[in-house]
Enzyme design. Structure first.
Site, PDB file in Angstrom:
ATOM      1  CG  ASP A  92      -3.822   7.735   3.509  1.00 20.02           C
ATOM      2  OD1 ASP A  92      -4.758   8.345   2.966  1.00 20.02           O
ATOM      3  OD2 ASP A  92      -2.989   7.070   2.877  1.00 20.02           O
ATOM      4  CE1 TYR A 143     -12.902   3.041  -2.647  1.00 25.12           C
ATOM      5  CE2 TYR A 143     -13.041   5.030  -1.324  1.00 25.12           C
ATOM      6  CZ  TYR A 143     -12.379   3.878  -1.683  1.00 25.12           C
ATOM      7  OH  TYR A 143     -11.190   3.552  -1.068  1.00 25.12           O
ATOM      8  NE  ARG A 148     -14.139   4.018   1.683  1.00 24.83           N
ATOM      9  CZ  ARG A 148     -14.779   5.162   1.944  1.00 24.83           C
ATOM     10  NH1 ARG A 148     -16.041   5.334   1.543  1.00 24.83           N
ATOM     11  NH2 ARG A 148     -14.175   6.158   2.583  1.00 24.83           N
ATOM     12  N   GLY A 149     -11.041   0.378  -0.352  1.00 21.04           N
ATOM     13  CA  GLY A 149      -9.708   0.893  -0.026  1.00 21.04           C
ATOM     14  C   GLY A 149      -8.725  -0.182   0.373  1.00 21.04           C
ATOM     15  CD  GLU A 150      -3.181  -0.469   2.092  1.00 24.45           C
ATOM     16  OE1 GLU A 150      -3.051   0.225   1.050  1.00 24.45           O
ATOM     17  OE2 GLU A 150      -2.239  -0.700   2.866  1.00 24.45           O
ATOM     18  CG  ASP A 151      -7.316  -0.814   8.114  1.00 25.75           C
ATOM     19  OD1 ASP A 151      -8.132  -0.549   9.004  1.00 25.75           O
ATOM     20  OD2 ASP A 151      -6.346  -1.587   8.293  1.00 25.75           O
ATOM     21  CD  GLN A 167      -8.588   1.317  13.087  1.00 24.01           C
ATOM     22  OE1 GLN A 167      -7.812   0.971  13.983  1.00 24.01           O
ATOM     23  NE2 GLN A 167      -8.143   1.652  11.885  1.00 24.01           N
TER      24      GLN A 167
HETATM   25  O1  TRH Z   1     -11.556   5.169   3.712  1.00 18.57           O
HETATM   26  P1  TRH Z   1     -10.890   4.372   2.690  1.00 18.57           P
HETATM   27  O2  TRH Z   1     -11.412   4.457   1.312  1.00 18.57           O
HETATM   28  O3  TRH Z   1      -9.333   4.784   2.658  1.00 18.57           O
HETATM   29  C1  TRH Z   1      -8.633   4.917   1.431  1.00 18.57           C
HETATM   30  C2  TRH Z   1      -7.792   3.683   1.203  1.00 18.57           C
HETATM   31  O4  TRH Z   1      -7.010   3.421   2.335  1.00 18.57           O
HETATM   32  C3  TRH Z   1      -6.873   3.888   0.017  1.00 18.57           C
HETATM   33  O5  TRH Z   1      -5.957   2.796  -0.093  1.00 18.57           O
HETATM   34  C4  TRH Z   1      -6.095   5.173   0.178  1.00 18.57           C
HETATM   35  O6  TRH Z   1      -5.315   5.389  -0.973  1.00 18.57           O
HETATM   36  C5  TRH Z   1      -7.066   6.305   0.364  1.00 18.57           C
HETATM   37  O7  TRH Z   1      -7.835   6.063   1.556  1.00 18.57           O
HETATM   38  C6  TRH Z   1      -6.324   7.600   0.521  1.00 18.57           C
HETATM   39  O8  TRH Z   1     -10.890   2.835   3.106  1.00 18.57           O
HETATM   40  P2  TRH Z   1     -10.090   2.005   4.172  1.00 18.57           P
HETATM   41  O9  TRH Z   1      -8.683   1.792   3.698  1.00 18.57           O
HETATM   42  O10 TRH Z   1     -10.877   0.808   4.478  1.00 18.57           O
HETATM   43  O11 TRH Z   1     -10.014   2.920   5.465  1.00 18.57           O
HETATM   44  C7  TRH Z   1     -11.157   3.119   6.264  1.00 18.57           C
HETATM   45  C8  TRH Z   1     -10.741   3.076   7.725  1.00 18.57           C
HETATM   46  O12 TRH Z   1     -11.830   3.471   8.552  1.00 18.57           O
HETATM   47  C9  TRH Z   1     -10.373   1.670   8.165  1.00 18.57           C
HETATM   48  O13 TRH Z   1      -9.314   1.727   9.101  1.00 18.57           O
HETATM   49  C10 TRH Z   1     -11.638   1.178   8.836  1.00 18.57           C
HETATM   50  C11 TRH Z   1     -12.113   2.427   9.508  1.00 18.57           C
HETATM   51  N1  TRH Z   1     -13.537   2.481   9.824  1.00 18.57           N
HETATM   52  C12 TRH Z   1     -13.883   2.584  11.163  1.00 18.57           C
HETATM   53  O14 TRH Z   1     -13.024   2.572  12.054  1.00 18.57           O
HETATM   54  N2  TRH Z   1     -15.199   2.678  11.478  1.00 18.57           N
HETATM   55  C13 TRH Z   1     -16.186   2.679  10.527  1.00 18.57           C
HETATM   56  O15 TRH Z   1     -17.372   2.789  10.887  1.00 18.57           O
HETATM   57  C14 TRH Z   1     -15.801   2.566   9.142  1.00 18.57           C
HETATM   58  C15 TRH Z   1     -16.839   2.531   8.078  1.00 18.57           C
HETATM   59  C16 TRH Z   1     -14.457   2.467   8.819  1.00 18.57           C
END
Ligand code: TRH
Length: 373
Positions: free
Chosen positions: A35, A200, A263-266, A247
């Site tokens: 998010d 996850y 995983r997830g979205e981003d 990021q």
């Molecule tokens: O962490 P997530 O599983 O987030 C999830 C999903 O967004 C899902 O759709 C939502 O419903 C839930 O949260 C509540 O996975 P996601 O989406 O990839 O988000 C991780 C964020 O962290 C992404 O912006 C990438 C960032 N990131 C870093 O900046 N540095 C890192 O080392 C890692 C591993 C991730």
């Protein structure tokens, strides 16, 4: 947050609109990092295009690693302070998080109502095209009289598109992966391949490790994998436990690896811009809604590819999500990484045909200004 590399001149090349708009982006952190990850990326991209952005969030903690430096034009602020804030010109409610009642009331009281947009979760399913751009007039509550608009990200030109800052793919294509990895001590040995793993807790670790052919260096992102994988490594496999990266650096990790498990979205979207083979562990939903959501994406991303390759990679993605057993087909997929990389680049080129999400969102907001009251 000080100035971040993303606002380097390279990305600042995006045309700055004649009238800088004020945007409020609302974010509630549910249980992981996506998010805030999506909202931060949205805010950064808007600011790089000359917009003034306030990011209101109920848990800003992850910014310390996600974005350790300031971004010009972005203020990251605690959610509760928005209750006394004068509403911006454009209000982005992400994932249905509903801004505080006093803020909504202040929106309704403005002589020219702000444009109120709900940015939805990303899906490849058909309902997205039908839902994108619909309006929801508010007949009661603190926002009575306002209109909320639904903005759906997506993979087709009839959706709101995907977050893709100007110049991103150029950066990917000029990235020096071997050097970037080696500088951090994460490089390949001769004959070894490298993967990133962000997953996850329920991931089928043994199935994956059995399916990896040859020698691999596994770069384990923070999370369950750092506990589950090291004791399970097979011969020819070695690992590194990574810290949380910014990021920007996480992007470069994705650009540098031969295979990305996201995983997830981003991270899922960022792996598609990386143009490398990827496995997506979808956010699990108790009602099973994640299964058709995964299938809808795989159908689009592998459309037109070699039938056998497609069957293998669909089997692998389903096995990685616990939706199918680890049959021969799933294992065969990882023997076809060069072909899978070709398909990843084909898919990325197709995605580049659609306008990016912020370009569309800015146009959408400008088009609704004055229409929303
Ligand atoms: O962490 P997530 O599983 O987030 C999830 C999903 O967004 C899902 O759709 C939502 O419903 C839930 O949260 C509540 O996975 P996601 O989406 O990839 O988000 C991780 C964020 O962290 C992404 O912006 C990438 C960032 N990131 C870093 O900046 N540095 C890192 O080392 C890692 C591993 C991730």
């Amino acid at each position: 947050m000080a100035e971040s590399p993303e606002t380097s001149p390279r990305n600042a090349a995006a045309p700055t609109p004649a009238i800088a708009q004020r945007w409020d982006v609302f974010c509630r952190v549910i249980d992981n990092h996506g998010d805030l990850g999506v909202c931060l990326r949205l805010a950064r991209d808007l600011a790089a295009r000359g917009q003034q952005v306030r990011l209101w969030c109920d848990n800003l903690g992850a910014l310390t690693w996600m974005q350790p430096t300031a971004i010009p034009g972005v203020q990251a602020l605690p959610w509760e302070q928005s209750e006394n804030a004068a509403p911006a010109d454009v209000v982005i409610e992400t994932f249905g998080c509903e801004p505080p009642a006093p803020y909504l009331a202040a929106m309704a009281a403005r002589c020219t109502a702000p444009v109120w947009i709900n940015l939805e979760y990303l899906s490849a399913e058909d309902y997205v095209e039908r839902s994108h751009g619909l309006q929801s007039p508010q007949f009661s509550g603190p926002g009575k009289g306002l209109t909320k608009w639904f903005f759906y990200p997506g993979f087709t030109t009839r959706t709101g598109g995907l977050l893709r800052e100007p110049g991103l793919v150029d950066q990917v294509q000029t990235h020096q992966d071997a050097l970037w990895l080696a500088e951090r001590g994460w490089g390949r040995e001769p004959g070894e391949r490298v993967l990133s793993l962000f997953a996850y807790p329920q991931a089928p670790w043994d199935g994956l490790l059995d399916a990896l052919p040859g020698r691999w260096r596994l770069l384990l992102c923070p999370g369950a994998g750092q506990q589950a994988v090291p004791p399970r490594l097979r011969p020819g496999q070695r690992h590194v436990c990574l810290p949380y990266l910014s990021q920007a650096d996480y992007d470069r990790l994705l650009w540098s690896c031969d295979l990305n498990l996201v995983r997830g979205e981003d991270s899922f979207v960022r792996a598609q811009w990386a143009g490398q083979p990827m496995l997506w562990q979808i956010y699990f939903q108790d009602d099973g809604a994640h299964s058709p959501k995964l299938g809808a994406f795989l159908d689009r991303a592998w459309e037109g590819s070699d039938a056998a390759l497609r069957a293998d990679w669909l089997a692998l993605n389903r096995a990685w999500n616990g939706l199918a057993p680890w049959e021969h087909s799933a294992r065969a997929a990882l023997d076809s990484l060069p072909a899978a990389r070709g398909q990843s680049c084909t898919w990325r080129a197709k995605l580049m045909e659609q306008a990016d999400l912020v370009t569309q969102l800015m146009g959408f907001a400008l088009g609704k200004a004055g229409v929303s009251s």
